[in-house]
Design a protein around this motif. Structure first.
Motif, PDB file in Angstrom:
ATOM      1  N   ASP A   1       0.835  -1.200   0.000  1.00 25.29           N
ATOM      2  CA  ASP A   1       0.000   0.000   0.000  1.00 25.29           C
ATOM      3  C   ASP A   1       0.871   1.253   0.000  1.00 25.29           C
ATOM      4  O   ASP A   1       0.672   2.183  -0.800  1.00 25.29           O
ATOM      5  CB  ASP A   1      -0.903  -0.013   1.235  1.00 25.29           C
ATOM      6  CG  ASP A   1      -1.954   1.101   1.224  1.00 25.29           C
ATOM      7  OD1 ASP A   1      -1.967   1.905   0.277  1.00 25.29           O
ATOM      8  OD2 ASP A   1      -2.755   1.161   2.168  1.00 25.29           O
TER       9      ASP A   1
ATOM     10  N   SER B   1       2.782   1.715  -3.341  1.00 22.19           N
ATOM     11  CA  SER B   1       1.924   2.232  -4.409  1.00 22.19           C
ATOM     12  C   SER B   1       1.744   3.739  -4.271  1.00 22.19           C
ATOM     13  O   SER B   1       1.810   4.484  -5.256  1.00 22.19           O
ATOM     14  CB  SER B   1       0.553   1.542  -4.374  1.00 22.19           C
ATOM     15  OG  SER B   1       0.687   0.155  -4.614  1.00 22.19           O
ATOM     16  N   GLN B   2       1.530   4.201  -3.040  1.00 21.98           N
ATOM     17  CA  GLN B   2       1.370   5.633  -2.813  1.00 21.98           C
ATOM     18  C   GLN B   2       2.688   6.375  -3.051  1.00 21.98           C
ATOM     19  O   GLN B   2       2.696   7.495  -3.565  1.00 21.98           O
ATOM     20  CB  GLN B   2       0.865   5.892  -1.391  1.00 21.98           C
ATOM     21  CG  GLN B   2      -0.537   5.368  -1.152  1.00 21.98           C
ATOM     22  CD  GLN B   2      -1.106   5.830   0.174  1.00 21.98           C
ATOM     23  OE1 GLN B   2      -1.121   7.016   0.480  1.00 21.98           O
ATOM     24  NE2 GLN B   2      -1.580   4.887   0.973  1.00 21.98           N
TER      25      GLN B   2
ATOM     26  N   GLN C   1       3.294   9.498  -5.588  1.00 19.66           N
ATOM     27  CA  GLN C   1       3.767  10.781  -5.064  1.00 19.66           C
ATOM     28  C   GLN C   1       5.106  11.202  -5.668  1.00 19.66           C
ATOM     29  O   GLN C   1       5.563  12.320  -5.454  1.00 19.66           O
ATOM     30  CB  GLN C   1       3.902  10.706  -3.541  1.00 19.66           C
ATOM     31  CG  GLN C   1       2.581  10.596  -2.808  1.00 19.66           C
ATOM     32  CD  GLN C   1       1.771  11.882  -2.891  1.00 19.66           C
ATOM     33  OE1 GLN C   1       2.272  12.966  -2.630  1.00 19.66           O
ATOM     34  NE2 GLN C   1       0.508  11.763  -3.264  1.00 19.66           N
TER      35      GLN C   1
ATOM     36  N   THR D   1      -1.874   6.815   4.647  1.00 18.69           N
ATOM     37  CA  THR D   1      -1.670   7.918   3.714  1.00 18.69           C
ATOM     38  C   THR D   1      -0.186   8.267   3.662  1.00 18.69           C
ATOM     39  O   THR D   1       0.454   8.406   4.701  1.00 18.69           O
ATOM     40  CB  THR D   1      -2.451   9.178   4.149  1.00 18.69           C
ATOM     41  OG1 THR D   1      -3.843   8.894   4.163  1.00 18.69           O
ATOM     42  CG2 THR D   1      -2.181  10.339   3.198  1.00 18.69           C
TER      43      THR D   1
ATOM     44  N   LEU E   1       2.206  11.150   1.628  1.00 17.59           N
ATOM     45  CA  LEU E   1       2.306  12.234   0.652  1.00 17.59           C
ATOM     46  C   LEU E   1       3.688  12.856   0.712  1.00 17.59           C
ATOM     47  O   LEU E   1       4.313  12.943   1.768  1.00 17.59           O
ATOM     48  CB  LEU E   1       1.212  13.285   0.861  1.00 17.59           C
ATOM     49  CG  LEU E   1       1.173  14.153   2.109  1.00 17.59           C
ATOM     50  CD1 LEU E   1       2.022  15.409   1.916  1.00 17.59           C
ATOM     51  CD2 LEU E   1      -0.255  14.557   2.420  1.00 17.59           C
TER      52      LEU E   1
END
Length: 229
Positions: A101, A104-105, A109, A145, A147
């Motif tokens: 997960d 992938s983020q 980013q 999350t 970022l």
């Protein structure tokens, strides 16, 4: 240390941090406060590559933990260089879906110019039985999350980690005290956190009175030729 070994150690460290109290001997609790509803911890562990700030908020009634892990990219690159890996590979492993997960983020980013990663999540404890019939208690992330953002502005490296640390402290405090607008319309504390627009919130802080600059953009796209994982 190989990349896979480092990833396991990072995830094991994170897992220990998400317990009700930190349990690793190398960990220092820099600050904590408690109420009937929540416990808040600011934690330091220099063995985690790139980590410059870590907070966790335990909500006793909902049996959930909200956590923030701030990563300084310059320090991360330096630390990972010694391990023979790189930022694009440091989460490529299998660990109950969590690493996949975040990886992938991370790839999504990569399009932004950034000085830091802001990683946050919600975890909840669960009980299980291993193949030998032994009972155990662990945690499961239900919302993650990641970022990438510019948390330094024109001061660049001279700004260091001071802004992202300031933001993490404020966010942890407001989450703990339910002083965020999403909480007004959500059924539960966890549900409210899941609806937070992190880019909007953090950019608002960066443009605020004690922030980076009135016109600061947290996320600016890289020129295409510089995009790489």
């Amino acid at each position: 240390m190989s990349a896979s070994q480092w990833i396991r150690s990072f995830l094991d460290w994170l897992k220990s941090m998400l317990g009700r109290t930190p349990r690793t001997s190398a960990t220092t609790v820099l600050g904590e406060w408690h109420s009937k509803r929540v416990s808040v911890f600011r934690i330091r562990n220099d063995s985690i590559p790139g980590c410059c700030e870590f907070w966790k908020v335990d909500h006793h009634h909902e049996e959930a933990t909200f956590w923030i892990c701030c990563i300084n990219l310059a320090q991360l690159r330096a630390d990972l260089a010694e391990l023979g890996t790189n930022p694009g590979a440091f989460l490529r492993t299998h660990h109950r879906g969590m690493a996949h997960d975040l990886q992938s983020q991370l790839e999504a980013q990569n399009q932004y110019l950034a000085s830091h990663y802001w990683i946050c999540g919600i975890s909840r404890p669960y009980a299980g039985i291993d193949p030998k019939g032994r009972h155990y208690r662990s945690f499961r992330n239900c919302h993650l999350t990641l970022l990438a953002g510019d948390f330094q502005g024109i001061a660049d490296s001279y700004a260091g980690d001071r802004y992202i640390r300031r933001f993490a402290r404020e966010v942890a405090s407001r989450i703990a005290n339910c002083e965020f607008r999403e909480y007004r319309s959500a059924a539960t504390w966890v549900a409210a956190i899941k609806t937070i627009d992190w880019v909007r919130w953090l950019e608002g802080m960066a443009q605020g009175k004690d922030g980076i600059d009135l016109h600061h953009r947290l996320q600016v796209r890289k020129p295409k030729k510089y995009r790489s994982v």
